[in-house]
Design a protein around this motif. Structure first.
Motif, PDB file in Angstrom:
ATOM      1  N   THR A 144       1.814  22.007  17.402  1.00  0.00           N
ATOM      2  CA  THR A 144       2.952  21.427  16.677  1.00  0.00           C
ATOM      3  C   THR A 144       4.056  20.901  17.583  1.00  0.00           C
TER       4      THR A 144
ATOM      5  N   THR B 297       8.821  27.759  15.187  1.00  0.00           N
ATOM      6  CA  THR B 297       9.917  28.106  14.295  1.00  0.00           C
ATOM      7  C   THR B 297      10.358  29.546  14.543  1.00  0.00           C
ATOM      8  N   GLY B 298      11.478  29.908  13.936  1.00  0.00           N
ATOM      9  CA  GLY B 298      11.936  31.286  14.049  1.00  0.00           C
ATOM     10  C   GLY B 298      10.936  32.264  13.467  1.00  0.00           C
TER      11      GLY B 298
ATOM     12  N   PRO C  84      14.186  34.722   9.298  1.00  0.00           N
ATOM     13  CA  PRO C  84      13.596  33.468   8.830  1.00  0.00           C
ATOM     14  C   PRO C  84      12.410  33.627   7.889  1.00  0.00           C
TER      15      PRO C  84
END
Length: 318
Positions: A185, A189-190, A258
């Motif tokens: 990717t 992310t978190g 998250p």
């Protein structure tokens, strides 16, 4: 028992025995680190473009780990720790997992195997970066640290003999997830970072029970694991603290972090296995059963994380 020297070309049965010895040297039956790749693919939303790079990276990971554990066996054979931990005074241990101790392989063969597999694994990692849709600099750096630390785990710098064993166990697993996700990717992310840490805690939380059983042998050769350094009470507190930290990470990620609000509920079965592991190992002192519970907890955690990512993907597309 030593293998008889062949007087000519190896017979098919001899070839199978040799291949089996090398497979046991590579610890191919312990595949839990390799679950990082399907987890990374789920974090990438199961993108088809990520599948080939992850497969190449995964095969390279198998070879890198094979080299690392081969060097670990050579070092354990040389310093006598494997003989102490897997000898006749420890009948529950599977001596066959140590082909150097059984005489099926020589030191030279194990060292050659270690370098060949580690080198081939590194080459496949480079190929994975070449064919991946993304290759940010941080993924290269993390992969380089994973490669160097795995080869140097019990060889060269011998980081596991310098107090870094537990850090490596969690860091290597988390690093595999981070690199795999980055190649797929371009970023993490978190929630992806939380999953990487949870994944890394898995190998650590079954490794510490093996270290507890091996504490006396490790201490005798100067391998400062937490179990060898802190003693029984300190080690129990350390293991309990790790378990609490893992559960706290799940709760915090769901409540304040998250993760979706229902993440904690989804993780309840896996965390239940983890608590059962703590009771079995620390409470009842059944270390082998606790290690088995640890494998189950890690695998169920990984399966749950993949399912959570699939649910989020379906939810986002509906």
């Amino acid at each position: 028992m030593t293998m008889p020297l062949s007087q000519g070309p190896l017979a098919p049965v001899d070839i199978r025995l040799r291949l089996g010895a090398y497979a046991r040297l590579a610890k191919l039956d312990v595949w839990d680190y390799y679950l990082a790749l399907p987890l990374a693919w789920s974090l990438a939303g199961f993108r088809p473009s990520a599948l080939v790079p992850l497969l190449v990276f995964g095969l390279g990971t198998v070879l890198v780990v094979a080299g690392s554990v081969a060097f670990d066996d050579v070092t354990g054979y040389r310093d006598g720790s494997d003989a102490a931990n897997y000898g006749p005074d420890a009948p529950a241990r599977k001596l066959a997992r140590k082909p150097l101790l059984t005489g099926e392989l020589s030191e030279a063969e194990a060292i050659r195997f270690g370098w060949l597999t580690a080198g081939a694994g590194a080459g496949l990692w480079v190929l994975a970066f070449a064919v991946a849709p993304f290759a940010p600099l941080w993924t290269i750096l993390v992969a380089a640290v994973c490669l160097a630390s795995s080869v140097q785990y019990s060889w060269g710098l011998k980081i596991s003999y310098r107090g870094w064993q537990e850090v490596f166990l969690v860091g290597f697993g988390a690093g595999l997830v981070l690199v795999g996700t980055g190649l797929s990717t371009g970023g993490v992310t978190g929630f992806g970072a939380v999953q990487a840490v949870l994944f890394g805690l898995g190998p650590l939380l079954f490794g510490v029970y093996s270290n507890t059983r091996d504490a006396e042998g490790d201490a005798a050769v100067g391998r400062p694991t937490v179990a060898a350094v802190l003693g029984p009470l300190g080690n129990k507190a350390f293991i309990a603290g790790l378990t609490v930290a893992e559960v706290s990470l799940v709760v915090t990620a769901a409540g304040l972090g998250p993760a979706p609000w229902w993440f904690g509920l989804a993780m309840l079965p896996a965390m239940g296995v983890r608590v059962a592991q703590l009771r079995r190992g620390v409470g009842l002192g059944d270390l082998l059963a606790a290690r088995s519970f640890g494998l189950r907890a890690h695998r169920s955690t990984t399966a749950t994380l993949i399912a959570v990512n699939l649910i989020l993907l379906v939810g986002a597309g509906s």
